[in-house]
Design an enzyme around this catalytic site. Structure first.
Site, PDB file in Angstrom:
ATOM      1  CG  HIS A  62      -0.167   5.484  -2.072  1.00  0.00           C
ATOM      2  ND1 HIS A  62      -0.638   4.271  -2.533  1.00  0.00           N
ATOM      3  CD2 HIS A  62      -1.232   6.065  -1.433  1.00  0.00           C
ATOM      4  CE1 HIS A  62      -1.900   4.132  -2.195  1.00  0.00           C
ATOM      5  NE2 HIS A  62      -2.291   5.204  -1.536  1.00  0.00           N
ATOM      6  CG  HIS A  65      -6.370   6.742  -4.477  1.00  0.00           C
ATOM      7  ND1 HIS A  65      -5.163   6.381  -5.039  1.00  0.00           N
ATOM      8  CD2 HIS A  65      -6.258   6.438  -3.156  1.00  0.00           C
ATOM      9  CE1 HIS A  65      -4.357   5.894  -4.091  1.00  0.00           C
ATOM     10  NE2 HIS A  65      -5.000   5.920  -2.951  1.00  0.00           N
ATOM     11  CG  HIS A  72      -4.171   6.334   5.589  1.00  0.00           C
ATOM     12  ND1 HIS A  72      -3.699   5.077   5.277  1.00  0.00           N
ATOM     13  CD2 HIS A  72      -4.508   6.891   4.399  1.00  0.00           C
ATOM     14  CE1 HIS A  72      -3.732   4.893   3.963  1.00  0.00           C
ATOM     15  NE2 HIS A  72      -4.244   5.979   3.396  1.00  0.00           N
ATOM     16  CD  GLU A 131      -4.307   3.280   0.457  1.00  0.00           C
ATOM     17  OE1 GLU A 131      -4.942   4.011  -0.296  1.00  0.00           O
ATOM     18  OE2 GLU A 131      -3.298   3.670   1.092  1.00  0.00           O
TER      19      GLU A 131
END
Ligand code: DHB
Ligand code: FE
Length: 280
Positions: free
Chosen positions: A12, A59, A193, A240
């Site tokens: 995303h 976030h 990431h 995530e």
């Protein structure tokens, strides 16, 4: 009887949304990524879900370190995009499905998942970018959306196993909802990431491909991955990926992999996408 048309998992990354919003998807940096989304968009236009349940994380846009709910369900009839620092994205508002959302809330809580119920909340790139990946730039989103938000920002997030079990419970809830709607489930985030610190920029192709290989037929193995291992192997934001396991939990034990796409890099992220359908 409602029908579950399938499950999708996708990264995303905010700049994927910005590339769409600013007409950059044909540029050399972005083209290979977006070429890989064509088949996913085609699947979406063929299966035409009426409702999409999106498992994503906020976030620090709607929630902050002052309030950190582990699992949130949005029961509103409308969700606006969050202002993430440069104004809200100029995308259509996102229509909710209060009737199904309240049914999910009740069923999940009675199945002993203590959901936080949000009558009002904005949704950030964790939810809006996957919508853009799957639908591009429509005037109105062609589906209703139920947001389910998972804390993966502040330690301790829920385990992968807990997320998988939440998916199983969502399935029970969907199966006891009397309607004729077509429903899809999207798990967002990942793949490898890390956005800050000494290891910022880490990508682990081997870990990601193994995750993609196992999510169809060995999801139980993936539920054993500890937070520590996600962080070591896939970077701090790689955790995530537990949200992909919620999506996988909604589907049956046997699934068919319909499509996958893996592209490095999209911003700091290994962008992955997979589409699964129940193997009836
Ligand atoms: C990036 C990726 C994310 O998952 C996110 O939430 C924010 C930024 C990135 O790669 O830039
Ligand atoms: Fe993220």
């Amino acid at each position: 009887m409602n029908e579950i048309v399938g499950g999708i998992a996708t990264s995303h990354v905010p700049s994927i949304g910005a590339a769409i919003d600013n007409g950059k998807t044909g540029q050399p940096y972005w083209k290979p990524l977006f070429d890989g989304y064509k088949k996913a968009r085609q699947w979406m236009s063929e299966t035409k879900p009426d409702v999409v349940i999106i498992i994503y994380n906020d976030h620090a846009s709607e929630f902050s370190l002052e309030l950190i709910p582990t699992f949130v369900i949005g029961v509103s009839d409308m969700f606006m995009p969050s202002d993430e620092g440069y104004g809200p994205r100029e995308i259509p508002n996102i229509e909710g499905h209060p009737e199904l959302a309240w049914h999910l809330a009740e069923s999940l809580i009675l199945q002993e998942f203590d959901m936080t119920i949000a009558n009002e909340m904005t949704v950030d790139h964790g939810l809006s970018v996957p919508l853009s990946i799957m639908y591009d730039q429509p005037k109105e989103w062609p589906c209703k959306v139920i947001p389910i938000c998972v804390n993966v920002i502040q330690y301790p997030p829920p385990t992968g196993l807990r997320c998988y079990k939440l998916g199983r419970a969502i399935r029970v809830a969907i199966d006891t909802f009397d309607s004729n709607e077509k429903i899809a489930v999207i798990g967002t985030g990942g793949m490898s990431h890390q956005l800050q610190g000494e290891r910022a920029g880490i990508i682990n192709r081997e870990f990601d491909i193994s995750f993609l290989d196992r999510i169809s037929n060995q999801p139980e193995e993936l539920t054993k991955i500890h937070h520590h291992d996600y962080i070591m192997q896939a970077g701090s934001e790689g955790v995530e990926l537990v949200m992909w396991l919620v999506m996988r939990g909604v589907l049956e034990k046997k699934v068919r992999e319909i499509y996958r796409h893996y592209h490095v890099p999209a911003s700091n992220t290994a962008a992955g996408l997979i589409i699964l359908e129940d193997d009836e």
